[in-house]
Design a protein around this motif. Structure first.
Motif, PDB file in Angstrom:
ATOM      1  N   GLY A   9     -78.785   5.373  16.296  1.00  0.00           N
ATOM      2  CA  GLY A   9     -77.955   5.746  17.089  1.00  0.00           C
ATOM      3  C   GLY A   9     -76.427   5.054  17.048  1.00  0.00           C
ATOM      4  N   LYS A  10     -76.421   4.469  16.104  1.00  0.00           N
ATOM      5  CA  LYS A  10     -75.053   3.810  15.780  1.00  0.00           C
ATOM      6  C   LYS A  10     -74.053   4.604  15.787  1.00  0.00           C
ATOM      7  CE  LYS A  10     -76.418  -0.356  13.039  1.00  0.00           C
ATOM      8  NZ  LYS A  10     -76.224  -1.202  11.893  1.00  0.00           N
ATOM      9  N   LYS A  11     -72.780   4.481  16.529  1.00  0.00           N
ATOM     10  CA  LYS A  11     -71.428   5.281  16.441  1.00  0.00           C
ATOM     11  C   LYS A  11     -70.293   4.455  16.638  1.00  0.00           C
ATOM     12  CE  LYS A  11     -72.333   5.942  21.394  1.00  0.00           C
ATOM     13  NZ  LYS A  11     -72.356   6.794  22.542  1.00  0.00           N
ATOM     14  N   THR A  12     -69.452   5.284  16.698  1.00  0.00           N
ATOM     15  CA  THR A  12     -68.012   4.354  16.571  1.00  0.00           C
ATOM     16  C   THR A  12     -67.725   3.464  17.691  1.00  0.00           C
ATOM     17  OG1 THR A  12     -67.072   6.430  15.344  1.00  0.00           O
ATOM     18  CG2 THR A  12     -65.502   4.801  16.255  1.00  0.00           C
ATOM     19  N   ALA A  13     -67.328   2.262  17.287  1.00  0.00           N
ATOM     20  CA  ALA A  13     -67.316   1.130  18.385  1.00  0.00           C
ATOM     21  C   ALA A  13     -65.626   1.016  18.380  1.00  0.00           C
ATOM     22  CB  ALA A  13     -68.175   0.028  18.197  1.00  0.00           C
ATOM     23  N   PHE A  14     -65.058   0.445  19.305  1.00  0.00           N
ATOM     24  CA  PHE A  14     -63.501   0.039  19.366  1.00  0.00           C
ATOM     25  C   PHE A  14     -63.568  -1.227  19.578  1.00  0.00           C
ATOM     26  CE2 PHE A  14     -64.051   4.560  20.351  1.00  0.00           C
ATOM     27  CZ  PHE A  14     -62.996   5.221  19.401  1.00  0.00           C
ATOM     28  N   GLY A  15     -62.315  -1.730  19.139  1.00  0.00           N
ATOM     29  CA  GLY A  15     -62.217  -3.396  19.167  1.00  0.00           C
ATOM     30  C   GLY A  15     -60.594  -3.514  19.036  1.00  0.00           C
ATOM     31  N   ASN A  16     -60.511  -4.834  18.897  1.00  0.00           N
ATOM     32  CA  ASN A  16     -58.913  -5.289  18.740  1.00  0.00           C
ATOM     33  C   ASN A  16     -58.676  -5.840  17.436  1.00  0.00           C
ATOM     34  OD1 ASN A  16     -57.993  -4.492  21.368  1.00  0.00           O
ATOM     35  ND2 ASN A  16     -58.698  -6.639  22.213  1.00  0.00           N
ATOM     36  N   HIS A  17     -57.653  -5.704  16.861  1.00  0.00           N
ATOM     37  CA  HIS A  17     -57.080  -6.033  15.698  1.00  0.00           C
ATOM     38  C   HIS A  17     -55.993  -7.165  15.926  1.00  0.00           C
ATOM     39  CE1 HIS A  17     -56.041  -7.074  11.550  1.00  0.00           C
ATOM     40  NE2 HIS A  17     -54.820  -6.866  11.758  1.00  0.00           N
ATOM     41  N   ILE A  18     -56.267  -8.545  16.030  1.00  0.00           N
ATOM     42  CA  ILE A  18     -55.433  -9.448  16.480  1.00  0.00           C
ATOM     43  C   ILE A  18     -54.471  -9.981  15.283  1.00  0.00           C
ATOM     44  CG2 ILE A  18     -55.128 -11.774  17.608  1.00  0.00           C
ATOM     45  CD1 ILE A  18     -57.778 -10.984  19.166  1.00  0.00           C
ATOM     46  N   THR A  19     -53.226 -10.165  15.516  1.00  0.00           N
ATOM     47  CA  THR A  19     -52.334 -10.446  14.249  1.00  0.00           C
ATOM     48  C   THR A  19     -52.000 -12.015  14.768  1.00  0.00           C
ATOM     49  OG1 THR A  19     -51.473  -8.174  13.953  1.00  0.00           O
ATOM     50  CG2 THR A  19     -50.330 -10.074  13.136  1.00  0.00           C
ATOM     51  N   THR A  20     -51.967 -13.050  13.929  1.00  0.00           N
ATOM     52  CA  THR A  20     -51.571 -14.284  14.394  1.00  0.00           C
ATOM     53  C   THR A  20     -50.451 -14.708  13.302  1.00  0.00           C
ATOM     54  OG1 THR A  20     -53.721 -15.324  13.084  1.00  0.00           O
ATOM     55  CG2 THR A  20     -53.874 -14.612  15.421  1.00  0.00           C
ATOM     56  N   ARG A  21     -50.022 -15.913  13.719  1.00  0.00           N
ATOM     57  CA  ARG A  21     -48.976 -16.836  12.614  1.00  0.00           C
ATOM     58  C   ARG A  21     -49.239 -18.183  12.964  1.00  0.00           C
ATOM     59  NH1 ARG A  21     -43.320 -17.715  14.813  1.00  0.00           N
ATOM     60  NH2 ARG A  21     -43.016 -17.840  12.468  1.00  0.00           N
ATOM     61  N   GLY A  22     -48.829 -19.191  12.269  1.00  0.00           N
ATOM     62  CA  GLY A  22     -48.952 -20.416  12.377  1.00  0.00           C
ATOM     63  C   GLY A  22     -50.187 -21.232  11.642  1.00  0.00           C
ATOM     64  N   LYS A  23     -50.413 -22.236  11.720  1.00  0.00           N
ATOM     65  CA  LYS A  23     -51.316 -23.078  11.332  1.00  0.00           C
ATOM     66  C   LYS A  23     -52.365 -23.852  12.158  1.00  0.00           C
ATOM     67  CE  LYS A  23     -51.513 -26.400   7.465  1.00  0.00           C
ATOM     68  NZ  LYS A  23     -50.792 -27.417   6.422  1.00  0.00           N
ATOM     69  N   ALA A  24     -53.579 -23.878  11.874  1.00  0.00           N
ATOM     70  CA  ALA A  24     -54.600 -24.373  12.818  1.00  0.00           C
ATOM     71  C   ALA A  24     -54.275 -25.722  13.068  1.00  0.00           C
ATOM     72  CB  ALA A  24     -55.911 -24.032  12.402  1.00  0.00           C
ATOM     73  N   LYS A  25     -54.921 -26.303  14.286  1.00  0.00           N
ATOM     74  CA  LYS A  25     -54.529 -27.608  14.389  1.00  0.00           C
ATOM     75  C   LYS A  25     -55.324 -28.608  13.500  1.00  0.00           C
ATOM     76  CE  LYS A  25     -53.065 -27.319  19.387  1.00  0.00           C
ATOM     77  NZ  LYS A  25     -53.321 -27.738  20.754  1.00  0.00           N
ATOM     78  N   TYR A  26     -56.729 -28.126  13.391  1.00  0.00           N
ATOM     79  CA  TYR A  26     -57.389 -28.870  12.435  1.00  0.00           C
ATOM     80  C   TYR A  26     -56.834 -29.313  11.073  1.00  0.00           C
ATOM     81  CZ  TYR A  26     -59.957 -25.432  10.188  1.00  0.00           C
ATOM     82  OH  TYR A  26     -60.123 -23.923   9.318  1.00  0.00           O
TER      83      TYR A  26
END
Length: 106
Positions: A9-26
């Motif tokens: 029963g798997k079918k198309t699922a929807f979500g978000n594509h998140i674009t980021t910039r910068g460097k992680a704090k760690y």
């Protein structure tokens, strides 16, 4: 039914594509900032395979690759849900099909 696995029963699922910039704090940066969010879809990897059913017939089934890897099908056959091992029907001569049928009795 379009783009849906007949077994799981798997079918198309929807979500978000998140674009980021910068460097992680760690890593010594000031943190990652989100610059954009757009919608995307996750599509199941469907394959059309020819399988033997418990009643002795063959049928083309659109199933997800996860089902093929598990090797077990649960389909409605003759009005009842049946679970059986996945045995791909061979294309070609009737002799080759008969040999495979003797190797894998259902």
């Amino acid at each position: 039914m379009g783009r849906q696995c007949e077994v799981s029963g798997k079918k198309t699922a929807f979500g978000n594509h998140i674009t980021t910039r910068g460097k992680a704090k760690y890593l010594g940066g000031v943190g990652i900032k989100t610059t954009g969010v757009s919608r995307r879809c996750f599509r199941p990897n469907l394959q059309r395979i020819h399988v033997w059913l418990p009643n002795g017939t063959t049928r083309y089934v659109r199933v997800a690759t996860s089902v093929i890897r598990s090797g077990i099908l649960t389909l409605e056959v003759d009005g009842k849900l049946k679970t059986f091992p996945l045995i791909k029907a061979s294309k070609g001569s009737a002799k080759a099909r008969a040999e495979l049928k003797n190797l894998y009795p259902i």
